[in-house]
Design a protein around this motif. Structure first.
Motif, PDB file in Angstrom:
ATOM      1  N   THR A 174      -6.199  13.174   6.018  1.00 26.10           N
ATOM      2  CA  THR A 174      -4.734  13.065   5.971  1.00 26.10           C
ATOM      3  C   THR A 174      -4.226  11.787   6.650  1.00 26.10           C
ATOM      4  OG1 THR A 174      -4.610  14.383   8.004  1.00 26.10           O
ATOM      5  CG2 THR A 174      -4.410  15.574   5.905  1.00 26.10           C
ATOM      6  N   ALA A 175      -5.132  10.991   7.168  1.00 26.35           N
ATOM      7  CA  ALA A 175      -4.726   9.771   7.882  1.00 26.35           C
ATOM      8  C   ALA A 175      -4.026   8.798   6.941  1.00 26.35           C
ATOM      9  CB  ALA A 175      -5.943   9.100   8.508  1.00 26.35           C
ATOM     10  N   GLU A 176      -3.027   8.105   7.451  1.00 28.41           N
ATOM     11  CA  GLU A 176      -2.306   7.128   6.646  1.00 28.41           C
ATOM     12  C   GLU A 176      -3.127   5.857   6.478  1.00 28.41           C
ATOM     13  OE1 GLU A 176       1.522   6.226   8.166  1.00 28.41           O
ATOM     14  OE2 GLU A 176       2.321   8.259   7.908  1.00 28.41           O
ATOM     15  N   VAL A 177      -2.954   5.215   5.341  1.00 25.96           N
ATOM     16  CA  VAL A 177      -3.605   3.933   5.109  1.00 25.96           C
ATOM     17  C   VAL A 177      -2.951   2.898   6.034  1.00 25.96           C
ATOM     18  CG1 VAL A 177      -4.105   2.144   3.406  1.00 25.96           C
ATOM     19  CG2 VAL A 177      -4.052   4.550   2.709  1.00 25.96           C
ATOM     20  N   PRO A 178      -3.721   2.134   6.806  1.00 26.54           N
ATOM     21  CA  PRO A 178      -3.133   1.181   7.764  1.00 26.54           C
ATOM     22  C   PRO A 178      -2.607  -0.084   7.078  1.00 26.54           C
ATOM     23  CG  PRO A 178      -5.520   1.030   7.854  1.00 26.54           C
ATOM     24  CD  PRO A 178      -5.202   2.163   6.909  1.00 26.54           C
ATOM     25  N   VAL A 179      -1.573   0.085   6.290  1.00 26.71           N
ATOM     26  CA  VAL A 179      -1.038  -1.020   5.487  1.00 26.71           C
ATOM     27  C   VAL A 179      -0.458  -2.126   6.364  1.00 26.71           C
ATOM     28  CG1 VAL A 179       0.638  -1.650   3.714  1.00 26.71           C
ATOM     29  CG2 VAL A 179      -0.580   0.516   3.538  1.00 26.71           C
ATOM     30  N   LEU A 180       0.303  -1.751   7.381  1.00 25.35           N
ATOM     31  CA  LEU A 180       0.929  -2.764   8.226  1.00 25.35           C
ATOM     32  C   LEU A 180      -0.131  -3.527   9.033  1.00 25.35           C
ATOM     33  CD1 LEU A 180       3.440  -4.144   9.183  1.00 25.35           C
ATOM     34  CD2 LEU A 180       3.829  -2.284  10.815  1.00 25.35           C
ATOM     35  N   ARG A 181      -1.118  -2.820   9.508  1.00 18.28           N
ATOM     36  CA  ARG A 181      -2.215  -3.482  10.226  1.00 18.28           C
ATOM     37  C   ARG A 181      -2.935  -4.467   9.297  1.00 18.28           C
ATOM     38  NH1 ARG A 181      -7.771  -0.712  12.593  1.00 18.28           N
ATOM     39  NH2 ARG A 181      -8.506  -2.561  13.743  1.00 18.28           N
TER      40      ARG A 181
END
Length: 418
Positions: free
Chosen positions: A270-277
């Motif tokens: 369920t972890a979010e994709v680290p798009v901003l990182r």
């Protein structure tokens, strides 16, 4: 050709290829000599060229059968998914058919490793060779190099492809061993060395013999998965810096980990994709490639992760206020590049324009600077009222308050770009 079966294969293998973002045609200069296509005027891979044009390609796997069981990969051998494989002729026919219909401007071909590395690489080379020699296809071709393939196959691939790439996958060797114990980092590095050596040899021979065959004219690239293991951002950008300096890499791509399986070695499903990182890493990458920053200037051991609130250049400026303000009339080009809100083209315009007039903030806006950030770090000859905030403890909040991130509320749309 069985249309229904080919369509099914295309759906399966195009979907499996979407996780690889390391495709770009910058640097390709294969001219059209009476055949099909022309990579000198086009980019690739649903991306944007330097002049802003959006371009497309046929991006597929040759097969999603794989002998490896990399836990982060959707095509791993233990995953219960539909499997498919194209023949060499099918890939060639699809490429030519799509090109003639103006659907694509090139081919990005990768593959799961079936049987062994040499067998897989030989099939990829046959596709490129058949397109070039039999169909006189001059469009862009990007082949994924298969780790462990022989040096001879790598050299042959470079004669027919515009760009080659081997994905590092996980930034560190320890992370790779944890998630892909069957793989060896050295197998990934060897093809890179062969391509680097061949490119340099081509350049040397070209000076003496004009008819020297092209050798990977668009260079090589690689990709790292971000967030699958616990590497910090300092480790990641140091790895990228190493490959730029020692392997002549054209591009290093960063791909935020997309959860594909449940495993205690990976982030939760369920972890979010680290798009901003991921975006901050790309910005750091540009600082190293175009702005003269060193990896250990962007981050250090006291600050191993990038600031997600502000871009890396602004973060550096806020930590080094002693370097500011910068006088636009007298500062050198390298220092002007370090002013937040000023890009390479704007810095070049500033150096050119200041020879003829005293620059004002209005001039800066016309030259393309993001003055909502730059104004706090610049000393104009006539003075600058915003400099009173340079020593303000709330400067960071002040700048953030006057800026709006282009990524705000857009995380859900980001994945559709793949």
């Amino acid at each position: 050709m069985n249309f229904d079966r080919t369509k099914e294969k295309l759906e399966i293998l195009a979907d499996a290829a979407k996780y690889d973002v390391s495709c770009s045609s910058s640097g390709g200069k294969r001219k059209n000599n009476g055949g099909l296509g022309d990579s000198s005027a086009s980019g690739i891979c649903h991306t944007y060229t330097e002049d802003g044009r959006c371009v497309s390609l046929l991006k597929i796997l040759l097969t999603n059968h794989c002998i490896y069981d990399c836990i982060y990969c959707v095509s791993r051998k233990s995953n219960d998914i539909k499997r498919a494989a194209f023949t060499v002729e099918e890939v060639v026919d699809l490429t030519i058919s799509f090109y003639r219909r103006n659907y694509i401007e090139g081919l990005f071909l990768s593959s799961g490793i079936f049987k062994d590395a040499d067998t897989t690489m030989e099939r990829l080379v046959r596709v490129a060779k058949k397109l070039r020699n039999e169909h006189r296809f001059n469009g862009y071709i990007h082949l994924k190099s298969i780790p462990g393939a022989s040096d001879d196959l790598m050299k042959e691939a470079a004669l027919y492809a515009d760009r080659l790439s081997v994905n590092l996958e996980i930034p560190t060797e320890s992370g790779l061993k944890l998630l892909a114990p069957d793989k060896n980092r050295e197998d990934m590095l060897q093809p890179m060395r062969i391509v680097q050596k061949g490119i340099q040899q081509y350049k040397d021979e070209k000076k003496l013999i004009r008819s020297t065959p092209k050798f990977a004219p668009a260079g090589q690239s690689t990709q790292m998965i971000v967030g699958a293991t616990n590497e910090n951002d300092l480790q990641i950008i140091k790895v990228a810096d190493h490959f730029y300096k020692n392997y002549g890499m054209k591009r290093v791509y960063y791909s935020g980990y997309i959860p594909v399986t449940v495993d205690n070695r990976l982030p939760a499903i369920t972890a979010e994709v680290p798009v901003l990182r991921e975006n901050r890493l790309y910005q750091s990458d540009w600082l190293m490639r175009f702005y003269g920053f060193k990896a250990d200037e962007i981050l250090d051991f006291n600050m191993p992760f990038l600031d997600l609130e502000v871009d890396p250049k602004l973060s550096w400026a806020l930590r080094h206020l002693e370097q500011f303000p910068v006088n636009l009339q007298t500062a050198d080009y390298k220092m002007i590049l370090r002013i937040p809100g000023i890009g390479v083209k704007t810095a070049q315009k500033i150096v050119s324009a200041r020879r003829f007039q005293v620059l004002t903030i209005d001039h800066l806006k016309k030259l393309g600077a993001a003055t909502n950030r730059a104004r706090y770090f610049i000393d104009f000859t006539y003075g600058n009222p915003f400099l009173k905030h340079l020593t303000d403890l709330n400067l960071r909040k002040l700048i953030i308050g006057g800026s709006q991130s282009k990524f705000q509320n857009q995380f859900s749309q980001q994945l559709t770009l793949f």
